[in-house]
Design a protein around this motif. Structure first.
Motif, PDB file in Angstrom:
ATOM      1  N   ASP A 173      36.038  40.562  22.331  1.00  0.00           N
ATOM      2  CA  ASP A 173      35.845  39.545  21.460  1.00  0.00           C
ATOM      3  C   ASP A 173      34.107  39.357  21.204  1.00  0.00           C
ATOM      4  O   ASP A 173      33.703  38.919  20.250  1.00  0.00           O
ATOM      5  CB  ASP A 173      36.477  38.504  21.588  1.00  0.00           C
ATOM      6  N   LEU A 174      33.554  39.234  22.421  1.00  0.00           N
ATOM      7  CA  LEU A 174      32.275  38.555  22.476  1.00  0.00           C
ATOM      8  C   LEU A 174      31.352  39.229  23.195  1.00  0.00           C
ATOM      9  O   LEU A 174      30.162  38.730  23.225  1.00  0.00           O
ATOM     10  CB  LEU A 174      32.389  37.167  23.246  1.00  0.00           C
ATOM     11  N   ASN A 175      31.492  40.492  23.260  1.00  0.00           N
ATOM     12  CA  ASN A 175      30.262  41.326  23.860  1.00  0.00           C
ATOM     13  C   ASN A 175      29.112  41.308  22.934  1.00  0.00           C
ATOM     14  O   ASN A 175      29.183  41.632  21.669  1.00  0.00           O
ATOM     15  CB  ASN A 175      30.810  42.814  23.957  1.00  0.00           C
ATOM     16  N   GLY A 176      27.966  41.111  23.407  1.00  0.00           N
ATOM     17  CA  GLY A 176      26.555  40.800  22.794  1.00  0.00           C
ATOM     18  C   GLY A 176      26.404  39.479  22.194  1.00  0.00           C
ATOM     19  O   GLY A 176      25.043  39.143  21.584  1.00  0.00           O
ATOM     20  N   ALA A 177      27.415  38.816  22.296  1.00  0.00           N
ATOM     21  CA  ALA A 177      27.036  37.367  21.580  1.00  0.00           C
ATOM     22  C   ALA A 177      27.031  36.353  22.770  1.00  0.00           C
ATOM     23  O   ALA A 177      26.683  35.198  22.624  1.00  0.00           O
ATOM     24  CB  ALA A 177      28.429  37.218  20.857  1.00  0.00           C
ATOM     25  N   ILE A 178      27.309  36.629  23.885  1.00  0.00           N
ATOM     26  CA  ILE A 178      27.142  35.801  25.136  1.00  0.00           C
ATOM     27  C   ILE A 178      26.410  36.424  26.494  1.00  0.00           C
ATOM     28  O   ILE A 178      26.196  37.671  26.438  1.00  0.00           O
ATOM     29  CB  ILE A 178      28.551  35.362  25.884  1.00  0.00           C
ATOM     30  N   GLU A 179      25.610  35.694  27.188  1.00  0.00           N
ATOM     31  CA  GLU A 179      24.826  36.187  28.183  1.00  0.00           C
ATOM     32  C   GLU A 179      25.727  36.935  29.253  1.00  0.00           C
ATOM     33  O   GLU A 179      24.976  37.800  29.743  1.00  0.00           O
ATOM     34  CB  GLU A 179      23.995  35.138  28.720  1.00  0.00           C
ATOM     35  N   ALA A 180      26.722  36.406  29.518  1.00  0.00           N
ATOM     36  CA  ALA A 180      27.265  36.833  30.939  1.00  0.00           C
ATOM     37  C   ALA A 180      28.712  36.742  30.884  1.00  0.00           C
ATOM     38  O   ALA A 180      29.221  35.557  30.382  1.00  0.00           O
ATOM     39  CB  ALA A 180      26.691  36.522  32.121  1.00  0.00           C
ATOM     40  N   VAL A 181      29.486  37.491  31.628  1.00  0.00           N
ATOM     41  CA  VAL A 181      31.051  37.147  31.909  1.00  0.00           C
ATOM     42  C   VAL A 181      31.231  37.243  33.420  1.00  0.00           C
ATOM     43  O   VAL A 181      30.922  38.100  34.035  1.00  0.00           O
ATOM     44  CB  VAL A 181      32.039  37.904  31.334  1.00  0.00           C
ATOM     45  N   LEU A 182      31.670  36.279  34.044  1.00  0.00           N
ATOM     46  CA  LEU A 182      32.178  36.461  35.543  1.00  0.00           C
ATOM     47  C   LEU A 182      33.557  36.936  35.655  1.00  0.00           C
ATOM     48  O   LEU A 182      34.647  36.347  35.002  1.00  0.00           O
ATOM     49  CB  LEU A 182      32.154  34.842  36.171  1.00  0.00           C
ATOM     50  N   ASP A 183      33.637  38.038  35.926  1.00  0.00           N
ATOM     51  CA  ASP A 183      34.902  39.003  35.965  1.00  0.00           C
ATOM     52  C   ASP A 183      35.492  38.895  37.262  1.00  0.00           C
ATOM     53  O   ASP A 183      35.270  39.331  38.354  1.00  0.00           O
ATOM     54  CB  ASP A 183      34.401  40.393  35.807  1.00  0.00           C
ATOM     55  N   ALA A 184      36.719  38.017  37.115  1.00  0.00           N
ATOM     56  CA  ALA A 184      37.458  37.893  38.603  1.00  0.00           C
ATOM     57  C   ALA A 184      39.013  38.539  38.369  1.00  0.00           C
ATOM     58  O   ALA A 184      39.819  37.828  38.813  1.00  0.00           O
ATOM     59  CB  ALA A 184      37.497  36.321  38.947  1.00  0.00           C
ATOM     60  N   GLY A 185      38.951  39.202  37.460  1.00  0.00           N
ATOM     61  CA  GLY A 185      40.329  39.908  37.189  1.00  0.00           C
ATOM     62  C   GLY A 185      41.464  39.136  36.136  1.00  0.00           C
ATOM     63  O   GLY A 185      40.732  38.185  35.531  1.00  0.00           O
ATOM     64  N   GLN A 186      42.385  39.392  36.333  1.00  0.00           N
ATOM     65  CA  GLN A 186      43.626  38.761  35.452  1.00  0.00           C
ATOM     66  C   GLN A 186      43.462  37.413  35.944  1.00  0.00           C
ATOM     67  O   GLN A 186      43.789  36.861  37.114  1.00  0.00           O
ATOM     68  CB  GLN A 186      44.849  39.310  35.527  1.00  0.00           C
ATOM     69  N   THR A 187      43.784  36.251  35.021  1.00  0.00           N
ATOM     70  CA  THR A 187      43.923  35.005  35.273  1.00  0.00           C
ATOM     71  C   THR A 187      45.256  34.571  35.729  1.00  0.00           C
ATOM     72  O   THR A 187      46.247  35.055  35.286  1.00  0.00           O
ATOM     73  CB  THR A 187      43.590  33.847  33.957  1.00  0.00           C
ATOM     74  N   PRO A 188      45.567  33.759  36.804  1.00  0.00           N
ATOM     75  CA  PRO A 188      46.971  33.681  37.527  1.00  0.00           C
ATOM     76  C   PRO A 188      47.947  32.839  36.360  1.00  0.00           C
ATOM     77  O   PRO A 188      49.087  33.563  36.215  1.00  0.00           O
ATOM     78  CB  PRO A 188      46.616  32.603  38.426  1.00  0.00           C
ATOM     79  N   MET A 189      47.572  32.201  35.434  1.00  0.00           N
ATOM     80  CA  MET A 189      48.658  31.462  34.386  1.00  0.00           C
ATOM     81  C   MET A 189      48.954  31.920  33.170  1.00  0.00           C
ATOM     82  O   MET A 189      49.970  32.395  32.944  1.00  0.00           O
ATOM     83  CB  MET A 189      48.237  29.888  34.255  1.00  0.00           C
ATOM     84  N   GLY A 190      47.687  32.375  32.655  1.00  0.00           N
ATOM     85  CA  GLY A 190      47.821  33.080  31.311  1.00  0.00           C
ATOM     86  C   GLY A 190      47.966  32.530  30.115  1.00  0.00           C
ATOM     87  O   GLY A 190      47.837  32.854  29.213  1.00  0.00           O
ATOM     88  N   VAL A 191      48.403  31.464  30.153  1.00  0.00           N
ATOM     89  CA  VAL A 191      48.407  30.054  29.109  1.00  0.00           C
ATOM     90  C   VAL A 191      47.562  28.968  29.265  1.00  0.00           C
ATOM     91  O   VAL A 191      47.439  28.592  30.507  1.00  0.00           O
ATOM     92  CB  VAL A 191      50.075  29.571  28.547  1.00  0.00           C
ATOM     93  N   GLU A 192      46.962  28.505  28.352  1.00  0.00           N
ATOM     94  CA  GLU A 192      46.265  27.391  28.394  1.00  0.00           C
ATOM     95  C   GLU A 192      46.656  26.193  28.987  1.00  0.00           C
ATOM     96  O   GLU A 192      47.664  25.871  29.044  1.00  0.00           O
ATOM     97  CB  GLU A 192      45.643  27.144  26.967  1.00  0.00           C
ATOM     98  N   SER A 193      45.863  25.158  29.270  1.00  0.00           N
ATOM     99  CA  SER A 193      46.347  24.009  29.863  1.00  0.00           C
ATOM    100  C   SER A 193      47.039  23.172  28.933  1.00  0.00           C
ATOM    101  O   SER A 193      47.067  23.186  27.573  1.00  0.00           O
ATOM    102  CB  SER A 193      44.944  22.967  30.346  1.00  0.00           C
TER     103      SER A 193
END
Ligand code: TXA
Ligand code: MG
Length: 340
Positions: A164-184
């Motif tokens: 979605d955002l490649n080229g539009a943001i400076e960086a992504v910290l990649d730690a794999g899949q998030t544990p819960m998967g739905v928002e707060s």
């Protein structure tokens, strides 16, 4: 702009140089996507209005939809909010760090850009070690919506963010899949009783065990309506393929899939373990998980929608979970994603 992927692996989630690199970008007014226990967030220094403005541009998010501020301590919640009702402390004790966002009157340090002009702010303490390390290293609260283009399914891994955002943001910290998967879970503490604005990782039942009574925002709001929960516009979390919801029985699921195959050229199916689908090369199946294991199904919901959409499906068939416990969050996201 080149988006850097900063990869944190296994036991090195607190890799200090990479976290520090990301924190330096935040302090300089840049944008960094980072994992939380729920979904990836798109972060900027919450005290820098110019930086926060860039979040809206990158996401193509309408200016009326406010952001969540991420902090590392309960003290910071009190520092940036005021007139906290007594239940605030009990909620913090019971559910944070974790997937609970509190809406409270804001203090001046939080700019109107973060809150879309409201005098309340949504604030939470994430529990993911990378999110916490980033907030600590940055030395500032971090404003972050989910790191997807507006209206799309939330990202649960760094590939989704970059899609979605490649080229539009400076960086992504990649730690794999998030544990819960739905928002707060978002709960508004300025009403009496408090109002559940968005079901999420902390269930309504769990909230009620602390709050006694919780008011439900029942009917989804009209698209673009600004009050009282601005981000809850009708169509949201949606893949490009059309989402077809069915009753949660193996028979209804089989029938809905068969019917979709008669109407669409390529069809996707979010299939629970052991449920049947028609044998048909035009059908792409995502093995979703065990029906009733809401944690697993939540963890894989947005992954499944994005995976099937990438396989060029025109429609995706999905059984609808019940409105109870964590399943309520799945029911909410799927109902919104299925709206026209
Ligand atoms: O799990 C999460 O909450 C993720 C991670 C990154 O923390 N964040 C997230 O942010 O889902 P976002 O922006 O996608 O959703 C935040 C929701 C929106 O529906 C927004 O309208 C609502 O919270 N919100 C933010 N500030 C608010 C406020 N002052 N009053 C009412 N609702 C608010
Ligand atoms: Mg979002």
């Amino acid at each position: 702009m080149l988006t850097q992927r900063l990869i944190l692996t296994g036991d090195e989630l607190d890799d200090a140089p990479l976290i520090e690199q990301a924190a330096a970008i935040i302090r300089a007014g840049g944008l960094v996507a980072f994992p939380t226990e729920t979904v990836y967030g798109l972060g900027a220094d919450a005290l820098n209005a110019e930086a926060v403005r860039r979040i809206y541009l990158a996401k193509e998010r309408p200016a009326w939809d406010p952001l969540i501020v991420h902090v590392d301590t309960p003290e910071a919640i009190y520092r940036y909010t005021r007139n906290q009702p007594p239940v605030t402390e009990r909620l913090i004790l019971a559910f944070t760090p974790g997937p609970l966002t509190l809406v409270l009157p804001k203090r001046e340090a939080i700019s109107d850009v973060v809150t879309a002009g409201r005098d309340t702010v949504a604030i939470r303490i994430p529990s993911h070690p990378v999110a916490r390390a980033l907030i600590r290293s940055s030395g500032t609260p971090i404003a972050a919506p989910s790191a997807n283009k507006f209206g799309r399914p939330s990202p649960t891994n760094a590939d989704h963010v970059l899609h979605d955002l490649n080229g539009a943001i400076e960086a992504v910290l990649d730690a794999g899949q998030t544990p819960m998967g739905v928002e707060s879970t978002v709960v508004d503490l300025t009403t009496q009783p408090p109002t559940l604005l968005r079901p999420g990782g902390v269930s309504k039942e769990a909230l009620e065990s602390v709050l006694g009574e919780v008011r439900l925002l029942s009917a989804p709001l009209e698209s673009g309506e600004a009050l009282p929960a601005p981000g809850l516009s009708l169509r949201h979390y949606a893949p490009h393929a059309r989402l077809l919801l069915c009753a949660p029985t193996p028979e209804a699921f089989y029938g809905a899939t068969k019917d979709a195959l008669s109407r669409y050229a390529f069809v996707g199916a979010m299939r629970p373990d052991g449920w049947r689908t028609p044998t048909e090369p035009r059908l792409r199946v995502f093995e979703w998980g065990a029906w009733g294991d809401w944690e697993q199904l939540a963890n894989r919901l947005f992954l499944g929608l994005r995976t099937l959409e990438k396989q060029q499906t025109h429609a995706i068939v999905c059984p609808l979970p019940p409105e109870e416990g964590l399943a309520r969050a799945l029911h909410d996201r799927l109902t919104r994603a299925a709206q026209d």
